[in-house]
Design a protein around this motif. Structure first.
Motif, PDB file in Angstrom:
ATOM      1  N   VAL A 177       0.840  -1.203   0.000  1.00 45.20           N
ATOM      2  CA  VAL A 177       0.000   0.000   0.000  1.00 45.20           C
ATOM      3  C   VAL A 177       0.876   1.255   0.000  1.00 45.20           C
ATOM      4  O   VAL A 177       0.562   2.245  -0.680  1.00 45.20           O
ATOM      5  CB  VAL A 177      -0.953  -0.010   1.206  1.00 45.20           C
ATOM      6  N   LEU A 178       1.976   1.221   0.738  1.00 42.91           N
ATOM      7  CA  LEU A 178       2.883   2.365   0.748  1.00 42.91           C
ATOM      8  C   LEU A 178       3.445   2.615  -0.643  1.00 42.91           C
ATOM      9  O   LEU A 178       3.486   3.768  -1.114  1.00 42.91           O
ATOM     10  CB  LEU A 178       4.017   2.120   1.741  1.00 42.91           C
ATOM     11  N   LEU A 179       3.884   1.564  -1.326  1.00 45.75           N
ATOM     12  CA  LEU A 179       4.423   1.721  -2.677  1.00 45.75           C
ATOM     13  C   LEU A 179       3.368   2.284  -3.621  1.00 45.75           C
ATOM     14  O   LEU A 179       3.665   3.100  -4.499  1.00 45.75           O
ATOM     15  CB  LEU A 179       4.932   0.372  -3.189  1.00 45.75           C
ATOM     16  N   LEU A 180       2.121   1.854  -3.434  1.00 48.09           N
ATOM     17  CA  LEU A 180       1.041   2.383  -4.256  1.00 48.09           C
ATOM     18  C   LEU A 180       0.817   3.860  -3.956  1.00 48.09           C
ATOM     19  O   LEU A 180       0.657   4.679  -4.870  1.00 48.09           O
ATOM     20  CB  LEU A 180      -0.237   1.586  -4.003  1.00 48.09           C
ATOM     21  N   ALA A 181       0.819   4.231  -2.675  1.00 45.04           N
ATOM     22  CA  ALA A 181       0.603   5.627  -2.302  1.00 45.04           C
ATOM     23  C   ALA A 181       1.715   6.527  -2.812  1.00 45.04           C
ATOM     24  O   ALA A 181       1.491   7.707  -3.098  1.00 45.04           O
ATOM     25  CB  ALA A 181       0.491   5.745  -0.782  1.00 45.04           C
ATOM     26  N   LEU A 182       2.906   5.965  -2.951  1.00 48.23           N
ATOM     27  CA  LEU A 182       4.034   6.758  -3.443  1.00 48.23           C
ATOM     28  C   LEU A 182       3.938   7.050  -4.935  1.00 48.23           C
ATOM     29  O   LEU A 182       4.761   7.781  -5.473  1.00 48.23           O
ATOM     30  CB  LEU A 182       5.354   6.043  -3.135  1.00 48.23           C
ATOM     31  N   ARG A 183       2.922   6.483  -5.602  1.00 46.52           N
ATOM     32  CA  ARG A 183       2.675   6.826  -7.002  1.00 46.52           C
ATOM     33  C   ARG A 183       1.539   7.833  -7.136  1.00 46.52           C
ATOM     34  O   ARG A 183       1.060   8.076  -8.240  1.00 46.52           O
ATOM     35  CB  ARG A 183       2.345   5.560  -7.802  1.00 46.52           C
ATOM     36  N   THR A 184       1.107   8.414  -6.009  1.00 41.32           N
ATOM     37  CA  THR A 184       0.019   9.395  -6.012  1.00 41.32           C
ATOM     38  C   THR A 184       0.568  10.756  -5.594  1.00 41.32           C
ATOM     39  O   THR A 184       1.724  10.877  -5.168  1.00 41.32           O
ATOM     40  CB  THR A 184      -1.090   8.978  -5.029  1.00 41.32           C
ATOM     41  N   PRO A 185      -0.258  11.814  -5.683  1.00 35.98           N
ATOM     42  CA  PRO A 185       0.203  13.136  -5.229  1.00 35.98           C
ATOM     43  C   PRO A 185       0.530  13.203  -3.740  1.00 35.98           C
ATOM     44  O   PRO A 185       1.073  14.204  -3.286  1.00 35.98           O
ATOM     45  CB  PRO A 185      -0.993  14.045  -5.557  1.00 35.98           C
ATOM     46  N   ALA A 186       0.187  12.158  -2.981  1.00 34.22           N
ATOM     47  CA  ALA A 186       0.531  12.151  -1.553  1.00 34.22           C
ATOM     48  C   ALA A 186       1.993  11.793  -1.319  1.00 34.22           C
ATOM     49  O   ALA A 186       2.457  11.841  -0.174  1.00 34.22           O
ATOM     50  CB  ALA A 186      -0.359  11.165  -0.806  1.00 34.22           C
ATOM     51  N   ALA A 187       2.734  11.453  -2.371  1.00 33.51           N
ATOM     52  CA  ALA A 187       4.096  10.948  -2.203  1.00 33.51           C
ATOM     53  C   ALA A 187       5.031  11.927  -1.489  1.00 33.51           C
ATOM     54  O   ALA A 187       5.671  11.550  -0.499  1.00 33.51           O
ATOM     55  CB  ALA A 187       4.670  10.532  -3.562  1.00 33.51           C
TER      56      ALA A 187
END
Length: 224
Positions: A177-187
């Motif tokens: 989930v962290l790796l996925l979130a790091l591909r979003t504007p939240a990175a």
């Protein structure tokens, strides 16, 4: 219009809808799961898009009166983590019945498997779950969601690591989930938040807002 009402009330209704899906996930057939995730996606998008307007402009924090509030944000993030967990377990059950799934819960096997395997039984379920996460973080609200996601993943990962025996699959889920979130504007804010918390464990770590060269030098020295 319905779209406008959905946008206005998504922060109040979405946590309940997601909670109901988490509770009933195991009772639903695969087409029903796909349908439920598809129907909820516009609500998740509305939740993410409306967040900046519901934020207190002077403090940068969630408005406790008309906004989602920290509790609602935490509930939405937690429900999505639970959906990923349930979907992955369902996918493993399907694959093991077909003779293709990997072995039990031992160390690196579960970790590497979950980091590379799809979230769901089908590519469509995996796509929908990833679309939900991406919809939560927009360019304008990434900083708002980063703090809540950081707290959720850190608490979940620590609980899994301190379990007896350690829950490697749960730890891997947090990493995925962290790796996925790091591909979003939240990175960017998420990385700053994670690096900032690292100082509590590593007093010698450079400041969270320092240049990347400081972190590279610090990491290189630790490896040497």
């Amino acid at each position: 219009s319905f779209t406008r009402r959905r946008s206005t009330h998504s922060h109040a209704i979405l946590p309940q809808l997601l909670g109901a899906l988490v509770d009933r996930f195991g009772d639903l057939s695969l087409p029903e799961r796909e349908g439920a995730l598809s129907l909820l996606l516009p609500w998740v998008q509305a939740f993410g898009a409306r967040a900046p307007q519901l934020c207190a402009a002077d403090t940068g924090s969630w408005d406790s009166v008309e906004g989602p509030g920290e509790a609602a944000v935490a509930e939405v993030l937690g429900s999505h983590l639970a959906l990923c967990r349930k979907s992955y377990l369902a996918a493993r059950a399907v694959h093991s019945q077909g003779g293709g799934g990997g072995g039990g819960g031992g160390g690196g096997g579960a970790l590497s498997e979950l980091q590379t395997a799809p979230f769901g039984e089908t590519e469509h379920v995996s796509y929908l779950l990833e679309a939900h996460w991406a919809a939560l973080a927009t360019p304008r609200n990434g900083a708002l969601l980063a703090s809540g996601l950081h707290t959720l993943l850190l608490q979940t990962h620590v609980a899994a690591a301190t379990a007896s025996p350690p829950d490697r699959a749960e730890q891997a889920l947090c990493v995925r989930v962290l790796l996925l979130a790091l591909r979003t504007p939240a990175a960017p804010p998420l990385v700053r938040s994670l690096l900032g918390s690292l100082r509590a464990y590593e007093p010698t770590a450079p400041p969270a807002h320092g240049p990347a060269s400081q972190w590279l030098a610090w990491r290189g020295a630790r490896r040497g």
